[in-house]
Scaffold this motif. Structure first.
Motif, PDB file in Angstrom:
ATOM      1  N   THR A  97       0.745  -1.179   0.022  1.00  0.00           N
ATOM      2  CA  THR A  97       0.140  -0.087  -0.114  1.00  0.00           C
ATOM      3  C   THR A  97       0.888   1.272   0.030  1.00  0.00           C
ATOM      4  O   THR A  97       2.000   1.253   0.401  1.00  0.00           O
ATOM      5  CB  THR A  97      -0.990   0.073   1.172  1.00  0.00           C
ATOM      6  N   VAL A  98       0.339   2.201  -0.476  1.00  0.00           N
ATOM      7  CA  VAL A  98       1.087   3.790  -0.517  1.00  0.00           C
ATOM      8  C   VAL A  98       0.155   4.728   0.083  1.00  0.00           C
ATOM      9  O   VAL A  98      -1.140   4.460  -0.244  1.00  0.00           O
ATOM     10  CB  VAL A  98       1.813   4.004  -1.964  1.00  0.00           C
ATOM     11  N   THR A  99       0.620   5.727   0.742  1.00  0.00           N
ATOM     12  CA  THR A  99      -0.301   6.810   1.320  1.00  0.00           C
ATOM     13  C   THR A  99       0.010   8.085   0.475  1.00  0.00           C
ATOM     14  O   THR A  99       1.129   8.216  -0.164  1.00  0.00           O
ATOM     15  CB  THR A  99      -0.022   6.973   2.763  1.00  0.00           C
ATOM     16  N   VAL A 100      -1.079   8.886   0.360  1.00  0.00           N
ATOM     17  CA  VAL A 100      -1.029  10.177   0.017  1.00  0.00           C
ATOM     18  C   VAL A 100      -1.548  11.072   0.747  1.00  0.00           C
ATOM     19  O   VAL A 100      -2.657  10.895   1.417  1.00  0.00           O
ATOM     20  CB  VAL A 100      -1.856  10.191  -1.465  1.00  0.00           C
ATOM     21  N   TYR A 101      -0.937  12.107   1.085  1.00  0.00           N
ATOM     22  CA  TYR A 101      -1.549  13.228   1.732  1.00  0.00           C
ATOM     23  C   TYR A 101      -1.766  14.706   0.976  1.00  0.00           C
ATOM     24  O   TYR A 101      -1.152  15.080   0.247  1.00  0.00           O
ATOM     25  CB  TYR A 101      -0.435  13.543   3.114  1.00  0.00           C
TER      26      TYR A 101
ATOM     27  N   ILE B  99      -3.730   3.932  -0.548  1.00  0.00           N
ATOM     28  CA  ILE B  99      -3.826   3.492  -1.871  1.00  0.00           C
ATOM     29  C   ILE B  99      -3.636   2.120  -1.893  1.00  0.00           C
ATOM     30  O   ILE B  99      -2.433   1.580  -1.592  1.00  0.00           O
ATOM     31  CB  ILE B  99      -3.012   3.964  -2.903  1.00  0.00           C
ATOM     32  N   GLU B 100      -4.554   0.991  -1.928  1.00  0.00           N
ATOM     33  CA  GLU B 100      -4.126  -0.225  -1.824  1.00  0.00           C
ATOM     34  C   GLU B 100      -3.993  -0.980  -3.192  1.00  0.00           C
ATOM     35  O   GLU B 100      -4.674  -1.481  -3.962  1.00  0.00           O
ATOM     36  CB  GLU B 100      -5.472  -1.055  -1.380  1.00  0.00           C
ATOM     37  N   ARG B 101      -2.710  -0.547  -3.734  1.00  0.00           N
ATOM     38  CA  ARG B 101      -2.215  -1.012  -4.876  1.00  0.00           C
ATOM     39  C   ARG B 101      -0.563  -1.203  -4.740  1.00  0.00           C
ATOM     40  O   ARG B 101      -0.042  -0.083  -4.255  1.00  0.00           O
ATOM     41  CB  ARG B 101      -2.405   0.038  -5.912  1.00  0.00           C
ATOM     42  N   ALA B 102       0.123  -2.135  -4.768  1.00  0.00           N
ATOM     43  CA  ALA B 102       1.554  -2.384  -4.751  1.00  0.00           C
ATOM     44  C   ALA B 102       2.366  -1.472  -5.602  1.00  0.00           C
ATOM     45  O   ALA B 102       1.997  -1.488  -6.865  1.00  0.00           O
ATOM     46  CB  ALA B 102       1.777  -3.983  -5.063  1.00  0.00           C
ATOM     47  N   TYR B 103       3.222  -1.035  -5.026  1.00  0.00           N
ATOM     48  CA  TYR B 103       4.148  -0.134  -5.574  1.00  0.00           C
ATOM     49  C   TYR B 103       5.737  -0.767  -5.334  1.00  0.00           C
ATOM     50  O   TYR B 103       6.079  -1.004  -4.082  1.00  0.00           O
ATOM     51  CB  TYR B 103       3.964   1.172  -5.115  1.00  0.00           C
ATOM     52  N   VAL B 104       6.523  -0.753  -6.505  1.00  0.00           N
ATOM     53  CA  VAL B 104       7.650  -1.418  -6.089  1.00  0.00           C
ATOM     54  C   VAL B 104       8.739  -0.190  -6.403  1.00  0.00           C
ATOM     55  O   VAL B 104       8.684   0.680  -7.527  1.00  0.00           O
ATOM     56  CB  VAL B 104       7.785  -2.486  -7.186  1.00  0.00           C
ATOM     57  N   THR B 105       9.976  -0.309  -6.150  1.00  0.00           N
ATOM     58  CA  THR B 105      11.026   0.203  -6.553  1.00  0.00           C
ATOM     59  C   THR B 105      12.138  -0.536  -7.084  1.00  0.00           C
ATOM     60  O   THR B 105      12.268  -1.921  -6.614  1.00  0.00           O
ATOM     61  CB  THR B 105      11.963   0.812  -5.223  1.00  0.00           C
ATOM     62  N   LEU B 106      12.657  -0.469  -8.319  1.00  0.00           N
ATOM     63  CA  LEU B 106      13.349  -1.301  -9.171  1.00  0.00           C
ATOM     64  C   LEU B 106      14.889  -1.328  -8.539  1.00  0.00           C
ATOM     65  O   LEU B 106      15.435  -0.068  -8.413  1.00  0.00           O
ATOM     66  CB  LEU B 106      13.203  -1.036 -10.675  1.00  0.00           C
ATOM     67  N   ASP B 107      15.341  -2.424  -8.600  1.00  0.00           N
ATOM     68  CA  ASP B 107      16.905  -2.600  -8.492  1.00  0.00           C
ATOM     69  C   ASP B 107      17.524  -2.143  -9.945  1.00  0.00           C
ATOM     70  O   ASP B 107      17.676  -3.251 -10.682  1.00  0.00           O
ATOM     71  CB  ASP B 107      17.249  -4.000  -8.011  1.00  0.00           C
ATOM     72  N   THR B 108      18.003  -0.958 -10.042  1.00  0.00           N
ATOM     73  CA  THR B 108      18.429  -0.564 -11.608  1.00  0.00           C
ATOM     74  C   THR B 108      19.374  -1.531 -11.978  1.00  0.00           C
ATOM     75  O   THR B 108      19.667  -1.844 -13.278  1.00  0.00           O
ATOM     76  CB  THR B 108      18.811   0.742 -11.717  1.00  0.00           C
ATOM     77  N   ARG B 109      20.567  -1.947 -11.417  1.00  0.00           N
ATOM     78  CA  ARG B 109      21.633  -2.836 -11.808  1.00  0.00           C
ATOM     79  C   ARG B 109      21.179  -4.028 -11.981  1.00  0.00           C
ATOM     80  O   ARG B 109      21.407  -4.566 -13.247  1.00  0.00           O
ATOM     81  CB  ARG B 109      22.752  -3.052 -10.698  1.00  0.00           C
ATOM     82  N   ALA B 110      20.060  -4.769 -11.402  1.00  0.00           N
ATOM     83  CA  ALA B 110      19.586  -5.832 -11.764  1.00  0.00           C
ATOM     84  C   ALA B 110      18.857  -5.891 -13.001  1.00  0.00           C
ATOM     85  O   ALA B 110      18.793  -6.835 -13.817  1.00  0.00           O
ATOM     86  CB  ALA B 110      18.775  -6.534 -10.678  1.00  0.00           C
TER      87      ALA B 110
ATOM     88  N   VAL C 105      -3.095  20.928  -4.969  1.00  0.00           N
ATOM     89  CA  VAL C 105      -3.462  20.092  -4.001  1.00  0.00           C
ATOM     90  C   VAL C 105      -4.831  19.552  -3.979  1.00  0.00           C
ATOM     91  O   VAL C 105      -5.342  18.282  -3.784  1.00  0.00           O
ATOM     92  CB  VAL C 105      -3.294  20.678  -2.519  1.00  0.00           C
ATOM     93  N   ARG C 106      -5.900  20.372  -4.083  1.00  0.00           N
ATOM     94  CA  ARG C 106      -7.215  20.079  -4.259  1.00  0.00           C
ATOM     95  C   ARG C 106      -7.383  19.081  -5.569  1.00  0.00           C
ATOM     96  O   ARG C 106      -8.397  18.298  -5.311  1.00  0.00           O
ATOM     97  CB  ARG C 106      -8.041  21.457  -4.544  1.00  0.00           C
ATOM     98  N   PHE C 107      -6.697  19.416  -6.629  1.00  0.00           N
ATOM     99  CA  PHE C 107      -6.851  18.501  -7.599  1.00  0.00           C
ATOM    100  C   PHE C 107      -6.587  17.080  -7.265  1.00  0.00           C
ATOM    101  O   PHE C 107      -7.198  16.174  -7.740  1.00  0.00           O
ATOM    102  CB  PHE C 107      -6.047  18.909  -8.859  1.00  0.00           C
ATOM    103  N   PHE C 108      -5.334  16.814  -6.450  1.00  0.00           N
ATOM    104  CA  PHE C 108      -5.088  15.448  -6.239  1.00  0.00           C
ATOM    105  C   PHE C 108      -5.828  14.731  -5.090  1.00  0.00           C
ATOM    106  O   PHE C 108      -6.344  13.567  -4.852  1.00  0.00           O
ATOM    107  CB  PHE C 108      -3.638  15.356  -5.925  1.00  0.00           C
ATOM    108  N   ASP C 109      -6.477  15.644  -4.214  1.00  0.00           N
ATOM    109  CA  ASP C 109      -7.359  15.393  -3.513  1.00  0.00           C
ATOM    110  C   ASP C 109      -8.700  14.694  -3.815  1.00  0.00           C
ATOM    111  O   ASP C 109      -9.198  13.602  -3.660  1.00  0.00           O
ATOM    112  CB  ASP C 109      -7.798  16.465  -2.398  1.00  0.00           C
ATOM    113  N   GLY C 110      -8.860  15.371  -4.980  1.00  0.00           N
ATOM    114  CA  GLY C 110     -10.593  14.866  -5.749  1.00  0.00           C
ATOM    115  C   GLY C 110      -9.764  13.591  -6.501  1.00  0.00           C
ATOM    116  O   GLY C 110     -10.677  12.593  -6.521  1.00  0.00           O
ATOM    117  N   PHE C 111      -8.710  13.763  -7.162  1.00  0.00           N
ATOM    118  CA  PHE C 111      -8.292  12.376  -7.688  1.00  0.00           C
ATOM    119  C   PHE C 111      -8.183  11.116  -7.017  1.00  0.00           C
ATOM    120  O   PHE C 111      -8.683  10.156  -7.327  1.00  0.00           O
ATOM    121  CB  PHE C 111      -6.765  12.654  -8.328  1.00  0.00           C
ATOM    122  N   PHE C 112      -7.565  11.187  -5.617  1.00  0.00           N
ATOM    123  CA  PHE C 112      -7.538  10.124  -4.969  1.00  0.00           C
ATOM    124  C   PHE C 112      -8.769   9.920  -4.223  1.00  0.00           C
ATOM    125  O   PHE C 112      -8.656   8.751  -3.156  1.00  0.00           O
ATOM    126  CB  PHE C 112      -6.239  10.157  -4.078  1.00  0.00           C
TER     127      PHE C 112
END
Length: 384
Positions: free
Chosen positions: A76-80, A87-98, A329-336
């Protein structure tokens, strides 16, 4: 990887020549060789290490991207905004070398040189050689210094140092708290990366021009000091600096380019987020499949629906650039506030025209009338 000799390519026409060995170019070259296409790759330093942090929604990545290229995952990730949105959607960081190593180009013929001119069927090199191919793909990145851009300044800290800020959050996608009227907006991006560290990055999502890196550094210092992360920690931590154009500034859309553009230069950047790597990895197979079956790769990549979605998203960027800081900020409040399905469609779908249009209309419907009118006016009065 086969290094081309002085006369290695004489009289040879490759199936595909890819110019640029960043994530997009290396992906399409690797997938081309895997499909049995005779592939040339042109880049002055094809094995130069990648150092940028790449993040992506897990469900955007193609199935052939293995787990070993994932440096960290947050389910999950959070937005303020400043309201907390989970946000219940998996988010990943890639190992750029790999990731770089997993995109196997050993079967490609590599030209470690600079391309001086590129056409639909040939690439001229600085040393005088010419590479000819049935299809040429230019994946050298987006070069548009006057275009709207994203900028960011970040530091890498141990998880323990970031823990007081993160609290129960796995990762923070956007923290818009602290945006002030009359000052270009920026947010904090806080995501886990490899080796138990966290990237804390002050980000200007989109600006024309964007917030300068030095100012973002000062904002990050102030924000982190308020959290109890002292200046000596901030000033001695490893850093990351980001600056890239969000779109081209010319009037030629990517589906009319000659040769075929791919990756950031080819319309793969989502203009409202700056993400492009996952989209480029996912789109590589459509291009390769078309070439392998002797169809037009440009037509395969840019269907009528994909072209329409691209135009809509450019209108969305224009709207965003036209909003006052607190309205962003209000735009993204509506989006999320939208359903996860509507968020996912707008953020990740390249060719679901009805879905993207519905997401945009739903988001406008969740804002007040004044902001809705400003958003629509920005879309009409294009700034991109």
């Amino acid at each position: 990887m086969s290094e081309a000799g002085d006369d290695h390519h004489e009289g040879r026409t490759y199936d595909v020549a890819v110019v640029g060995a960043g994530p997009a170019g290396r992906a399409v070259a690797a997938r081309s060789t895997a499909a049995g296409l005779d592939t040339a790759l042109v880049d002055p330093a094809p094995d130069r290490p990648w150092h940028v942090t790449y993040g992506a929604w897990s469900d955007e990545l193609p199935s052939w991207v293995g787990a070993k290229v994932i440096a960290a995952q947050s389910n999950t990730v959070t937005v303020y905004t400043p309201v907390r949105h989970l946000i219940e959607r998996a988010y990943v960081t890639l190992d750029t070398r790999a990731l770089q190593q997993s995109l196997d180009i050993s079967a490609a013929t590599t030209f470690a040189d600079t391309a001086t001119s590129v056409s639909s069927d040939s690439v001229s090199l600085h040393d005088g050689r010419k590479v000819t191919a049935r299809t040429v793909i230019d994946a050298r990145g987006l070069r548009a210094p006057q275009a709207p851009a994203q900028s960011a300044f970040g530091i890498f800290v141990d998880r323990e140092i970031a823990a007081p800020y993160l609290g129960s959050d796995n990762a923070v996608l956007m923290d818009w708290r602290g945006v002030e009227p009359g000052r270009a907006p920026s947010f904090l991006y806080a995501i886990p990366v490899a080796d138990g560290r966290v990237l804390l990055e002050e980000t200007c999502l989109a600006g024309a021009p964007p917030v300068p890196l030095a100012e973002l550094q000062d904002r990050l210092r102030g924000r982190l000091e308020h959290m109890g992360i002292t200046r000596p920690t901030v000033d001695t931590a490893p850093t990351e600096r980001v600056y890239f154009a969000l779109c081209g500034h010319d009037s030629v859309p990517p589906w009319r380019s000659d040769p075929l553009l791919f990756g950031a230069a080819g319309g793969m950047i989502h203009p409202a987020t700056g993400y492009s790597v996952a989209a480029s990895l996912s789109a590589a197979d459509a291009v390769v499949d078309a070439m392998a079956s002797e169809r037009d790769p440009k037509a395969a990549l840019w269907t009528a629906q994909a072209r329409a979605v691209h135009r809509l998203r450019r209108r969305g960027l224009s709207s965003l650039l036209g909003l006052a800081p607190t309205d962003v900020v209000r735009f993204f409040d509506g989006f999320f506030e939208m359903s996860p399905e509507r968020q996912r469609t707008y953020l990740s779908s390249r060719d679901d025209l009805a879905g993207v249009a519905l997401s945009m209309s739903r988001m406008i419907g969740l804002t007040d009338r004044t902001l809705a009118l400003r958003i629509m006016r920005g879309a009409v009065l294009s700034r991109t």
